[in-house]
Design a protein around this motif. Structure first.
Motif, mmCIF file in Angstrom:
data_model
loop_
_atom_site.group_PDB
_atom_site.id
_atom_site.type_symbol
_atom_site.label_atom_id
_atom_site.label_comp_id
_atom_site.label_asym_id
_atom_site.label_seq_id
_atom_site.Cartn_x
_atom_site.Cartn_y
_atom_site.Cartn_z
ATOM 1 N N MET A 85 0.914 -1.322 0.159
ATOM 2 C CA MET A 85 -0.013 0.028 0.149
ATOM 3 C C MET A 85 0.687 1.108 0.039
ATOM 4 O O MET A 85 1.800 1.234 0.574
ATOM 5 N N PHE A 86 0.621 2.204 -0.853
ATOM 6 C CA PHE A 86 1.234 3.422 -0.905
ATOM 7 C C PHE A 86 0.359 4.507 -0.264
ATOM 8 O O PHE A 86 -0.830 4.624 -0.562
ATOM 9 N N SER A 87 0.843 5.650 0.206
ATOM 10 C CA SER A 87 0.117 6.759 0.904
ATOM 11 C C SER A 87 -0.326 7.706 -0.502
ATOM 12 O O SER A 87 -0.832 8.942 -0.072
ATOM 13 N N THR A 88 0.072 7.586 -1.844
ATOM 14 C CA THR A 88 -0.232 8.456 -2.858
ATOM 15 C C THR A 88 -0.859 7.599 -3.748
ATOM 16 O O THR A 88 -0.621 6.512 -4.186
ATOM 17 N N SER A 89 -1.439 8.363 -4.895
ATOM 18 C CA SER A 89 -2.089 7.872 -5.907
ATOM 19 C C SER A 89 -1.429 8.658 -7.345
ATOM 20 O O SER A 89 -1.339 9.883 -7.090
ATOM 21 N N LYS A 90 -1.394 7.832 -8.418
ATOM 22 C CA LYS A 90 -0.901 8.617 -9.626
ATOM 23 C C LYS A 90 -1.972 9.568 -10.094
ATOM 24 O O LYS A 90 -3.038 9.401 -10.173
ATOM 25 N N GLN A 91 -1.600 10.822 -10.367
ATOM 26 C CA GLN A 91 -2.737 11.870 -10.658
ATOM 27 C C GLN A 91 -2.445 12.175 -12.089
ATOM 28 O O GLN A 91 -3.505 12.221 -13.044
ATOM 29 N N THR A 92 -1.135 12.452 -12.380
ATOM 30 C CA THR A 92 -0.818 12.510 -14.022
ATOM 31 C C THR A 92 0.647 11.468 -14.124
ATOM 32 O O THR A 92 0.995 10.863 -13.306
ATOM 33 N N ALA A 93 1.016 11.708 -15.335
ATOM 34 C CA ALA A 93 2.524 10.732 -15.596
ATOM 35 C C ALA A 93 3.295 11.335 -14.494
ATOM 36 O O ALA A 93 4.177 10.344 -14.214
ATOM 37 N N ALA A 94 3.575 12.414 -14.112
ATOM 38 C CA ALA A 94 4.620 12.965 -13.191
ATOM 39 C C ALA A 94 3.837 13.493 -11.667
ATOM 40 O O ALA A 94 5.061 13.228 -10.772
ATOM 41 N N LEU A 95 2.698 13.737 -11.737
ATOM 42 C CA LEU A 95 2.242 14.186 -10.335
ATOM 43 C C LEU A 95 1.610 13.060 -9.529
ATOM 44 O O LEU A 95 1.104 12.195 -10.026
ATOM 45 N N MET A 96 1.834 13.035 -8.132
ATOM 46 C CA MET A 96 1.146 12.259 -7.344
ATOM 47 C C MET A 96 0.348 12.958 -6.308
ATOM 48 O O MET A 96 0.714 14.011 -5.859
ATOM 49 N N GLU A 97 -0.822 12.412 -5.948
ATOM 50 C CA GLU A 97 -1.879 13.122 -4.958
ATOM 51 C C GLU A 97 -1.733 12.403 -3.844
ATOM 52 O O GLU A 97 -1.966 11.022 -3.849
ATOM 53 N N PRO A 98 -1.720 12.981 -2.597
ATOM 54 C CA PRO A 98 -1.606 12.426 -1.374
ATOM 55 C C PRO A 98 -3.137 11.756 -0.989
ATOM 56 O O PRO A 98 -3.908 12.313 -1.379
ATOM 57 N N GLN A 99 -2.994 10.638 -0.464
ATOM 58 C CA GLN A 99 -4.251 9.869 0.037
ATOM 59 C C GLN A 99 -4.347 10.136 1.583
ATOM 60 O O GLN A 99 -3.598 9.541 2.322
ATOM 61 N N PHE A 100 -5.293 11.065 1.838
ATOM 62 C CA PHE A 100 -5.560 11.398 3.252
ATOM 63 C C PHE A 100 -5.894 10.316 4.406
ATOM 64 O O PHE A 100 -5.847 10.639 5.590
ATOM 65 N N GLY A 101 -6.408 9.073 3.592
ATOM 66 C CA GLY A 101 -7.217 8.391 4.653
ATOM 67 C C GLY A 101 -6.001 7.246 4.877
ATOM 68 O O GLY A 101 -6.250 6.282 5.622
ATOM 69 N N TYR A 102 -4.848 7.177 4.206
ATOM 70 C CA TYR A 102 -3.615 6.283 4.544
ATOM 71 C C TYR A 102 -3.554 6.302 6.053
ATOM 72 O O TYR A 102 -3.402 5.040 6.584
#
Length: 198
Positions: A85-102
């Motif tokens: 499990m990672f605390s981020t999700s891919k948003q674009t090819a370069a950017l990742m979005e934090p997952q606040f529920g982690y």
């Protein structure tokens, strides 16, 4: 059973469900903590791990260039199968979005494991051999930078001195933060390391 796993990345979590995307093209990773155990669904695959079957949990800090606040949890069951499990999700090819529920999900997972009388091995940071290799490599780089700094001072290359000092400060700060969070250690269900959650 998987109905509550349909929330989108970034949505508020009750601590019992979690969802992230490891890549833009890959399947979503969905997890739910139920009375029976940890339910997971990755693309077309799914399963249930009873809490008593979880053999180990390793929490670590995994920063990337575009996302410094990135953490991971590696779980292994008694059959040797793994979930990540990672605390981020891919948003674009370069950017990742934090997952606040982690953080809430990982905390609740530990509570469920403890309540089930789990004997899972709880580890934090990276493996000791990898950690020692990184410390040695950073020490060698630090010695080389110090030698370059001394040479620049002796030859009067003050622009080089400024560059070396700034570069050393940047990489020293980032390297120290990585090593501090990822130092190998064990922990208990009642003392989950918060520096590896947020």
């Amino acid at each position: 059973m998987l109905g509550s796993l349909l929330n989108r990345p970034g949505e508020a979590s009750d601590g019992k469900t979690y969802f992230y995307r490891a890549s833009l093209m890959g399947p979503a990773h969905r997890f739910e903590l139920t009375d029976e155990g940890l339910v997971w669904k990755i693309g077309g695959r799914s399963g249930l791990w009873p809490y008593a079957d979880v053999a180990s949990v390793r929490l670590s800090y995994r920063p990337m260039a575009m996302q410094r606040k990135r953490y991971s949890a590696d779980l292994q069951n008694r059959a040797g199968k793994r979930l990540k499990m990672f605390s981020t999700s891919k948003q674009t090819a370069a950017l990742m979005e934090p997952q606040f529920g982690y953080p809430a999900f990982i905390a609740t997972l530990h509570e469920r494991l403890a309540a089930a009388g789990s004997t899972a091995i709880l580890s934090a940071g990276i493996k000791p051999l990898t950690f020692n290799v990184l410390v040695t490599a950073l020490g060698l780089v630090g010695a080389a930078m110090a030698a370059l700094l001394i040479r620049a001072l002796v030859t009067g290359e003050f622009a080089g001195v400024v560059f070396i000092v700034l570069l050393s400060a940047l990489f020293g700060w980032q390297g120290w933060d990585f090593l501090r969070r990822n130092r190998p250690r064990s922990y208990t269900f009642s003392d989950v390391p918060t520096d590896l959650l947020s």
